[in-house]
Write a protein that holds these residues in place. Structure first.
Motif, PDB file in Angstrom:
ATOM      1  N   ALA A 154     -11.973   3.557   6.331  1.00  0.00           N
ATOM      2  CA  ALA A 154     -11.137   4.472   5.553  1.00  0.00           C
ATOM      3  C   ALA A 154      -9.825   4.755   6.267  1.00  0.00           C
ATOM      4  CB  ALA A 154     -11.885   5.777   5.313  1.00  0.00           C
ATOM      5  N   PHE A 155      -8.749   4.674   5.524  1.00  0.00           N
ATOM      6  CA  PHE A 155      -7.420   5.064   6.001  1.00  0.00           C
ATOM      7  C   PHE A 155      -7.000   6.326   5.267  1.00  0.00           C
ATOM      8  CE2 PHE A 155      -7.286   0.749   7.433  1.00  0.00           C
ATOM      9  CZ  PHE A 155      -6.338   0.691   8.432  1.00  0.00           C
ATOM     10  N   SER A 156      -6.239   7.141   5.944  1.00  0.00           N
ATOM     11  CA  SER A 156      -5.718   8.356   5.354  1.00  0.00           C
ATOM     12  C   SER A 156      -4.260   8.492   5.755  1.00  0.00           C
ATOM     13  CB  SER A 156      -6.530   9.550   5.854  1.00  0.00           C
ATOM     14  OG  SER A 156      -6.084  10.742   5.291  1.00  0.00           O
ATOM     15  N   LEU A 157      -3.522   9.290   5.019  1.00  0.00           N
ATOM     16  CA  LEU A 157      -2.154   9.626   5.380  1.00  0.00           C
ATOM     17  C   LEU A 157      -1.778  10.888   4.631  1.00  0.00           C
ATOM     18  CD1 LEU A 157       0.035   8.940   2.881  1.00  0.00           C
ATOM     19  CD2 LEU A 157      -0.494   6.634   3.577  1.00  0.00           C
ATOM     20  N   ARG A 158      -0.624  11.429   5.003  1.00  0.00           N
ATOM     21  CA  ARG A 158      -0.118  12.643   4.358  1.00  0.00           C
ATOM     22  C   ARG A 158       1.361  12.443   4.077  1.00  0.00           C
ATOM     23  NH1 ARG A 158       1.727  17.880   6.607  1.00  0.00           N
ATOM     24  NH2 ARG A 158       1.381  19.426   4.994  1.00  0.00           N
ATOM     25  N   THR A 159       1.764  12.747   2.843  1.00  0.00           N
ATOM     26  CA  THR A 159       3.175  12.656   2.477  1.00  0.00           C
ATOM     27  C   THR A 159       3.465  13.624   1.337  1.00  0.00           C
ATOM     28  OG1 THR A 159       4.977  11.192   1.800  1.00  0.00           O
ATOM     29  CG2 THR A 159       2.811  10.740   0.847  1.00  0.00           C
ATOM     30  N   THR A 160       4.672  14.134   1.311  1.00  0.00           N
ATOM     31  CA  THR A 160       5.075  14.984   0.191  1.00  0.00           C
ATOM     32  C   THR A 160       6.024  14.261  -0.756  1.00  0.00           C
ATOM     33  OG1 THR A 160       6.966  15.918   1.370  1.00  0.00           O
ATOM     34  CG2 THR A 160       4.876  17.092   1.565  1.00  0.00           C
ATOM     35  N   ASP A 161       6.539  13.097  -0.333  1.00  0.00           N
ATOM     36  CA  ASP A 161       7.564  12.467  -1.151  1.00  0.00           C
ATOM     37  C   ASP A 161       7.460  10.947  -1.300  1.00  0.00           C
ATOM     38  OD1 ASP A 161       8.175  11.805   1.446  1.00  0.00           O
ATOM     39  OD2 ASP A 161      10.274  12.400   1.331  1.00  0.00           O
ATOM     40  N   ALA A 162       6.403  10.331  -0.786  1.00  0.00           N
ATOM     41  CA  ALA A 162       6.339   8.866  -0.827  1.00  0.00           C
ATOM     42  C   ALA A 162       5.022   8.353  -1.407  1.00  0.00           C
ATOM     43  CB  ALA A 162       6.563   8.307   0.581  1.00  0.00           C
ATOM     44  N   GLN A 163       4.433   9.105  -2.311  1.00  0.00           N
ATOM     45  CA  GLN A 163       3.161   8.693  -2.895  1.00  0.00           C
ATOM     46  C   GLN A 163       3.246   7.308  -3.540  1.00  0.00           C
ATOM     47  OE1 GLN A 163       4.476  11.726  -3.211  1.00  0.00           O
ATOM     48  NE2 GLN A 163       2.928  13.163  -2.522  1.00  0.00           N
ATOM     49  N   SER A 164       4.274   7.065  -4.332  1.00  0.00           N
ATOM     50  CA  SER A 164       4.367   5.773  -5.018  1.00  0.00           C
ATOM     51  C   SER A 164       4.539   4.624  -4.028  1.00  0.00           C
ATOM     52  CB  SER A 164       5.498   5.780  -6.047  1.00  0.00           C
ATOM     53  OG  SER A 164       6.742   5.995  -5.423  1.00  0.00           O
ATOM     54  N   PHE A 165       5.233   4.873  -2.928  1.00  0.00           N
ATOM     55  CA  PHE A 165       5.376   3.843  -1.896  1.00  0.00           C
ATOM     56  C   PHE A 165       4.002   3.436  -1.375  1.00  0.00           C
ATOM     57  CE2 PHE A 165       5.596   2.820   2.657  1.00  0.00           C
ATOM     58  CZ  PHE A 165       6.472   1.743   2.648  1.00  0.00           C
ATOM     59  N   TYR A 166       3.160   4.409  -1.024  1.00  0.00           N
ATOM     60  CA  TYR A 166       1.850   4.116  -0.457  1.00  0.00           C
ATOM     61  C   TYR A 166       0.843   3.648  -1.502  1.00  0.00           C
ATOM     62  CZ  TYR A 166       3.654   5.926   3.883  1.00  0.00           C
ATOM     63  OH  TYR A 166       4.394   6.098   5.014  1.00  0.00           O
ATOM     64  N   GLU A 167       1.015   4.054  -2.758  1.00  0.00           N
ATOM     65  CA  GLU A 167       0.139   3.573  -3.824  1.00  0.00           C
ATOM     66  C   GLU A 167       0.227   2.059  -3.967  1.00  0.00           C
ATOM     67  OE1 GLU A 167       1.417   6.014  -7.087  1.00  0.00           O
ATOM     68  OE2 GLU A 167      -0.017   7.611  -6.590  1.00  0.00           O
ATOM     69  N   ALA A 168       1.384   1.492  -3.673  1.00  0.00           N
ATOM     70  CA  ALA A 168       1.565   0.039  -3.738  1.00  0.00           C
ATOM     71  C   ALA A 168       0.652  -0.690  -2.759  1.00  0.00           C
ATOM     72  CB  ALA A 168       3.026  -0.324  -3.484  1.00  0.00           C
ATOM     73  N   PHE A 169       0.179   0.011  -1.726  1.00  0.00           N
ATOM     74  CA  PHE A 169      -0.743  -0.569  -0.742  1.00  0.00           C
ATOM     75  C   PHE A 169      -2.197  -0.245  -1.072  1.00  0.00           C
ATOM     76  CE2 PHE A 169       3.259  -0.203   1.537  1.00  0.00           C
ATOM     77  CZ  PHE A 169       3.355  -1.439   2.148  1.00  0.00           C
ATOM     78  N   GLY A 170      -2.430   0.497  -2.143  1.00  0.00           N
ATOM     79  CA  GLY A 170      -3.789   0.843  -2.538  1.00  0.00           C
ATOM     80  C   GLY A 170      -4.210   2.265  -2.217  1.00  0.00           C
ATOM     81  N   PHE A 171      -3.340   3.042  -1.587  1.00  0.00           N
ATOM     82  CA  PHE A 171      -3.667   4.434  -1.306  1.00  0.00           C
ATOM     83  C   PHE A 171      -3.697   5.210  -2.620  1.00  0.00           C
ATOM     84  CE2 PHE A 171      -2.255   3.139   2.875  1.00  0.00           C
ATOM     85  CZ  PHE A 171      -3.039   3.889   3.734  1.00  0.00           C
ATOM     86  N   GLU A 172      -4.575   6.189  -2.701  1.00  0.00           N
ATOM     87  CA  GLU A 172      -4.683   7.048  -3.870  1.00  0.00           C
ATOM     88  C   GLU A 172      -4.587   8.502  -3.440  1.00  0.00           C
ATOM     89  OE1 GLU A 172      -8.492   6.131  -5.519  1.00  0.00           O
ATOM     90  OE2 GLU A 172      -7.878   4.130  -6.155  1.00  0.00           O
ATOM     91  N   VAL A 173      -3.961   9.320  -4.280  1.00  0.00           N
ATOM     92  CA  VAL A 173      -3.924  10.758  -4.016  1.00  0.00           C
ATOM     93  C   VAL A 173      -5.357  11.270  -4.111  1.00  0.00           C
ATOM     94  CG1 VAL A 173      -3.078  12.988  -4.817  1.00  0.00           C
ATOM     95  CG2 VAL A 173      -1.572  10.991  -4.879  1.00  0.00           C
ATOM     96  N   SER A 174      -5.771  12.030  -3.112  1.00  0.00           N
ATOM     97  CA  SER A 174      -7.150  12.520  -3.066  1.00  0.00           C
ATOM     98  C   SER A 174      -7.198  13.997  -3.408  1.00  0.00           C
ATOM     99  CB  SER A 174      -7.739  12.296  -1.670  1.00  0.00           C
ATOM    100  OG  SER A 174      -9.024  12.865  -1.599  1.00  0.00           O
ATOM    101  N   ASN A 175      -7.859  14.299  -4.467  1.00  0.00           N
ATOM    102  CA  ASN A 175      -8.116  15.673  -4.859  1.00  0.00           C
ATOM    103  C   ASN A 175      -9.610  15.829  -5.143  1.00  0.00           C
ATOM    104  OD1 ASN A 175      -5.387  16.593  -4.802  1.00  0.00           O
ATOM    105  ND2 ASN A 175      -5.036  15.483  -6.700  1.00  0.00           N
ATOM    106  N   ASP A 176     -10.416  15.159  -4.330  1.00  0.00           N
ATOM    107  CA  ASP A 176     -11.851  15.096  -4.610  1.00  0.00           C
ATOM    108  C   ASP A 176     -12.639  16.274  -4.053  1.00  0.00           C
ATOM    109  OD1 ASP A 176     -11.895  14.567  -1.896  1.00  0.00           O
ATOM    110  OD2 ASP A 176     -12.532  12.489  -2.116  1.00  0.00           O
ATOM    111  N   GLY A 177     -11.962  17.212  -3.408  1.00  0.00           N
ATOM    112  CA  GLY A 177     -12.660  18.372  -2.878  1.00  0.00           C
ATOM    113  C   GLY A 177     -13.413  18.128  -1.585  1.00  0.00           C
ATOM    114  N   MET A 178     -13.325  16.930  -1.029  1.00  0.00           N
ATOM    115  CA  MET A 178     -14.051  16.620   0.207  1.00  0.00           C
ATOM    116  C   MET A 178     -13.184  16.796   1.441  1.00  0.00           C
ATOM    117  SD  MET A 178     -16.337  13.294  -1.017  1.00  0.00           S
ATOM    118  CE  MET A 178     -15.608  12.330   0.247  1.00  0.00           C
TER     119      MET A 178
END
Length: 136
Positions: free
Chosen positions: A106-130
């Motif tokens: 598992a990879f993680s990261l934090r950003t306030t302004d580059a979500q679409s940049f990282y989504e291109a690599f397969g990252f997803e915004v996590s709001n799963d409550g975990m």
């Protein structure tokens, strides 16, 4: 249309200008509370990568990891005068493709302004409550 300059990616710590990377990170919204000494300690305990054009460093990134279960991608920066040329993509791609990280679950990261940049690599915004965090 002019050709983009060739970007060289290197994990060679002897080539990386950590002071320049720290200066740029400390000027960012996420690094403004950091010190040079704190950044250096973080860099020393991370897998770091740099981008170069004609031998000049133009970008930096790092991963904090246990090399097995978890990795945290952070401090991806491109020198302001070199932004928009795909350097950030090359840095992130190099880190994600690094052989020592191939088995990381598992990879993680934090950003306030580059979500679409990282989504291109397969990252997803996590709001799963975990995921939880403690900020000191």
């Amino acid at each position: 249309m002019a050709d983009r300059p060739e970007v060289e990616i290197s994990f060679d710590r002897d080539r990386i200008d950590f002071e320049a990377a720290s200066r740029l990170i400390r000027a960012s919204y996420w690094g403004k509370r950091r010190t040079e000494a704190g950044n250096r300690r973080a860099f020393d305990n991370s897998l770091c990568v740099a981008a170069f054009i004609d031998g000049e460093q133009v970008g930096f990134g790092r991963v904090m990891t246990d090399y097995a279960c978890f990795a945290y991608l952070c401090d991806v920066v491109v020198w302001p005068e070199r932004r928009g040329a795909g350097i950030g993509k090359k840095l992130v791609g190099a880190l994600l493709d690094h052989p020592e990280l191939a088995g990381v679950l598992a990879f993680s990261l934090r950003t306030t302004d580059a979500q679409s940049f990282y989504e291109a690599f397969g990252f997803e915004v996590s709001n799963d409550g975990m995921y939880m965090r403690l900020v000191r």
